[in-house]
Design a protein around this motif. Structure first.
Motif, PDB file in Angstrom:
ATOM      1  N   VAL A 204     111.208 108.219  -0.794  1.00  0.00           N
ATOM      2  CA  VAL A 204     112.581 108.642  -0.497  1.00  0.00           C
ATOM      3  C   VAL A 204     113.097 109.345  -1.743  1.00  0.00           C
TER       4      VAL A 204
ATOM      5  N   LEU B   2     116.596 110.248  -2.094  1.00  0.00           N
ATOM      6  CA  LEU B   2     118.035 110.287  -1.899  1.00  0.00           C
ATOM      7  C   LEU B   2     118.774 110.660  -3.192  1.00  0.00           C
TER       8      LEU B   2
ATOM      9  N   PHE C 163     118.872 104.552   3.386  1.00  0.00           N
ATOM     10  CA  PHE C 163     119.656 105.783   3.592  1.00  0.00           C
ATOM     11  C   PHE C 163     121.141 105.457   3.760  1.00  0.00           C
TER      12      PHE C 163
ATOM     13  N   GLY D 289     122.751 104.714   0.450  1.00  0.00           N
ATOM     14  CA  GLY D 289     122.981 105.913  -0.350  1.00  0.00           C
ATOM     15  C   GLY D 289     124.155 106.731   0.150  1.00  0.00           C
TER      16      GLY D 289
ATOM     17  N   ILE E 220     120.978 112.582   2.057  1.00  0.00           N
ATOM     18  CA  ILE E 220     119.642 112.151   2.490  1.00  0.00           C
ATOM     19  C   ILE E 220     118.546 112.553   1.495  1.00  0.00           C
ATOM     20  N   SER E 221     118.622 113.778   1.008  1.00  0.00           N
ATOM     21  CA  SER E 221     117.570 114.271   0.107  1.00  0.00           C
ATOM     22  C   SER E 221     118.155 115.147  -0.976  1.00  0.00           C
TER      23      SER E 221
ATOM     24  N   LYS F  70     112.941 113.082   7.942  1.00  0.00           N
ATOM     25  CA  LYS F  70     114.276 112.480   7.836  1.00  0.00           C
ATOM     26  C   LYS F  70     115.289 113.090   8.793  1.00  0.00           C
TER      27      LYS F  70
ATOM     28  N   SER G 142     119.578 118.753   2.102  1.00  0.00           N
ATOM     29  CA  SER G 142     119.739 117.959   3.321  1.00  0.00           C
ATOM     30  C   SER G 142     120.294 118.861   4.406  1.00  0.00           C
TER      31      SER G 142
END
Lengths: 457, 457
Positions: free
Chosen positions: A343, A345, A401, A404, A411-412, A421, B188
């Motif tokens: 992940v 995040l 997720f 966060g 998310i990223s 995702k 994202s």
């Protein structure tokens, strides 16, 4: 006998540059490095030579109701280069030319299949650098544009988005748009360059990229500081950045990740065992003049000591380089250790420790082991999650997720949404923003031709 | 008796915060500073207090088939804040609160009506700065987001786009989207923050802005170098930036502009007359430590001398500050001198001199006088065009824009397209890109409610 689509594709790219998806030679092209996304089974794989061939491929796929996925080097971590079953996979391996390095304007113009390593090396011949260094320098420029890749240098230079000045791209209807240019600033209607960067091949296929280059900084000093907690690291990071020292690397590694990284790199730092298990902050300073970087390193060491570092290690150049490289390859270390998912995040920088604590609590609740490292200067936390049971893993990821997002995160930070995702984004993203994403996407790709499973579901 | 729209607006924002457009008190709100865009005659002017009131206003206007134009401080230079006749003008003067300065994450969260001066001052209380300095620090943050404003510091810090991390915005249907966050990097799905920055109120009305702040650099040194030609300045600029000295100001002024700027500021630099008429390069260095900035200034002076500067003047701090401020106000100097139009076309940095030559040739062909200055480090050329005859002025502008585009440039580097240049963009922009702009716009504002005359015609 060829299908109608196969015949059209053969006309588009030449019969030597198209194979069917069940050809054993293409098995390794049908996935990227995302741990949780299985390989797809495309109907066809094509290797176009130029923009017009890309456009012909997209038109053909659209006419046959088949989706299109673009693929660079396949080093992505979220499945955005993994095709749907039955899709046309467009491999950019033949479009790998550096069209120009312009040292006067400090820009490069490249085809999407060029690797970051080749681009940086070509820039280096002019005393310049392309400082986007995600874990894999074998990544293609096109892939990093699609995912808005980051990496350790982003704390100083920014992510891919900060470097892309212009694009040529083929849209879902086969038309071509040219955006931006050899221009460091533009305010001339919508910034389509920025719209396409990070869109994961869902709005267009990029066929040419203009990026800015930077003067090389020849001098580096690297400091490693073990702290008693991630909270202490987080606090120290804020103080480091407030100075204006502008580090070129500012990384967090928990004890287990540090051990895994050192083991993978066969690197002995000489730290006592108890310190190796601490929470680490790794800071690299870079500059033009050795005496200034030395002076800054002194200031940094004092600041880290005052912020509670158990010790401050001035790493020899060789060890520093190997540690930074090994950290860049941390993905491979955790993959080798059997991680089930990763992940990346991103949270507000000051929330890194809080997020790590919540992520570990989520792991504990679902029987998952959670290791952490991350681009501490950016709040971009990288987690490795060990939980082979699919349901428990999914529950862990959901809670991670959600934790966060609750801290103001996304998310990223740099891997992208991809297939991995998309569901989490749909569930946790801002509904108003997701609605805008869907409307923009429908406007540019009404038939859902381009990478339909990615970016948002 | 109130019209139905007026009644709805009064309900939306309260009866004290709406007036009709023929109210003499609002005459000065119905235009910005664009020289060639006449004031509009809105049907109503409203002052919403918050996001929900903005949404109610947009819904009301849409329901009545009336367009909506957002207005900040009215310092824009392309008419993007000038309403259509009969429109609803949304003035953000009441939404002028700094919601938070977060020194730990180095971000600020503000309402759109906050001025740049107020934001920078509030950041300064924490040792931070918001370095977007277009000519007018009385500009509103919302306005600078809408136009992607730049200014002299952009050569080091980037334009507005580089600083906006997150937005809250009201869309044409009255829905609300939140984009980005207190996050320095995100991957994202599409970057809607970047899509909205520079969209000139045509996709959404921004109601909250999260920006990144930077550590203040306390030490400055400023050098003025007269050259024999714009070509020589252009060459010198490339060499300065290649060093990595990272100047905080890197400006070109032709002789007449230098004279106009000095006269407007009542500033005597002590240069001999022949040097005052030269082509000037003004470079400011900023840093954390005086000895380093001094050392860099020496290096810079040597470089400029080697590049052919007739002389290199190390400006005293007071003169330097006044000259930089006067250059920032150059618009007012050329306006006072009777300029009929200004242009801020951006070209590749190395093409600045070639563009200036072609622009002056275009002026000669149409009997127009063309003065030039500009953000030389960004290739963002600012021209003042003196030609009172409307047809000759239009012909000059057409040729100037065409010359810039032919050199790989774009219509505007930082002022935006607005109403002033929408026709030129439609004529000269990349057709494929313009088609994408139109499709995105139609997807988000199908009824053409938001600033329909702006950004593209």
């Amino acid at each position: 006998m060829l299908s109608a689509l196969a015949a059209t594709l053969a006309t588009a790219v030449g019969p030597d540059h198209v194979v069917t998806g069940d050809d054993p030679s293409v098995a390794d092209l049908c996935h990227d490095e995302a741990l949780g996304v299985p390989a797809g089974k495309p109907a066809h794989v094509v290797w176009p030579a130029d923009r017009d061939e890309v456009a012909a491929v997209v038109r053909a796929a659209r006419a046959h109701g088949v989706s299109v996925t673009a693929r660079g080097a396949g080093t992505g971590l979220s499945g955005a280069a993994t095709p749907d079953d039955g899709a046309v996979l467009v491999a950019f391996a033949r479009m790998d030319r550096i069209l120009e390095i312009d040292p006067v304007d400090a820009v490069a113009v490249v085809q999407p299949g060029v690797t970051l390593a080749d681009l940086d090396a070509a820039a280096g011949e002019h005393g310049l650098t392309y400082p986007v260094h995600p874990g894999e320098l074998s990544a293609s420029v096109g892939g990093t544009v699609a995912t808005n890749a980051g990496g350790m240098r982003a704390v100083r230079y920014g992510v891919t988005r900060a470097h892309v000045l212009g694009l040529e791209a083929v849209l879902a209807d086969g038309s071509v748009a040219r955006t931006g240019g050899r221009l460091v600033k533009v305010s001339s209607s919508y910034d389509l360059t920025q719209l396409l960067v990070g869109s994961e091949g869902t709005l267009a296929l990029v066929t040419e990229v203009t990026v800015r280059l930077h003067p090389q900084l020849p001098v580096r000093r690297t400091v490693l500081a073990p702290f008693s907690s991630a909270e202490a690291v987080t606090t120290a990071v804020g103080r480091v950045l407030a100075t204006g020292l502008a580090p070129s690397v500012c990384e967090y590694l928990d004890g287990p990740t540090m051990r895994a990284v050192c083991a993978a790199a066969d690197l002995t730092l000489g730290l006592p065992d108890d310190l190796l298990d601490a929470d680490h902050l790794l800071v690299e300073l870079a500059g033009r003049r050795a005496e200034r970087v030395d002076e800054d390193a002194e200031e940094l060491a004092e600041l880290l000591g005052a912020a509670g570092a158990a010790d401050v290690f001035d790493l020899p150049a060789g060890s520093a380089r190997r540690l930074v490289e090994a950290r860049e390859k941390a993905f491979w270390a955790v993959k080798a250790a059997g991680a089930d998912e990763i992940v990346d995040l991103v949270v507000p920088r000051s929330a890194m420790a809080a997020f790590l604590a919540r992520a570990r609590a989520a792991g504990d609740a679902h029987g998952a082991r959670v290791l952490g490292c991350g681009h501490a200067g950016d709040g971009n936390v990288h987690l490795a999650v060990f939980q082979p049971d699919p349901d428990a893993l999914a529950a862990t990821l959901h809670d991670v997720f959600a934790a966060g997002i609750a801290l103001g995160g996304a998310i990223s930070g740099e891997h992208g949404v991809g297939r991995a995702k998309a569901r989490h984004l749909a569930e946790l993203g801002d509904p108003g923003a997701l609605d805008v994403v869907r409307r923009v996407r429908a406007a540019l790709d009404p038939d859902g031709v381009l990478n339909p499973g990615c970016a948002l579901r």
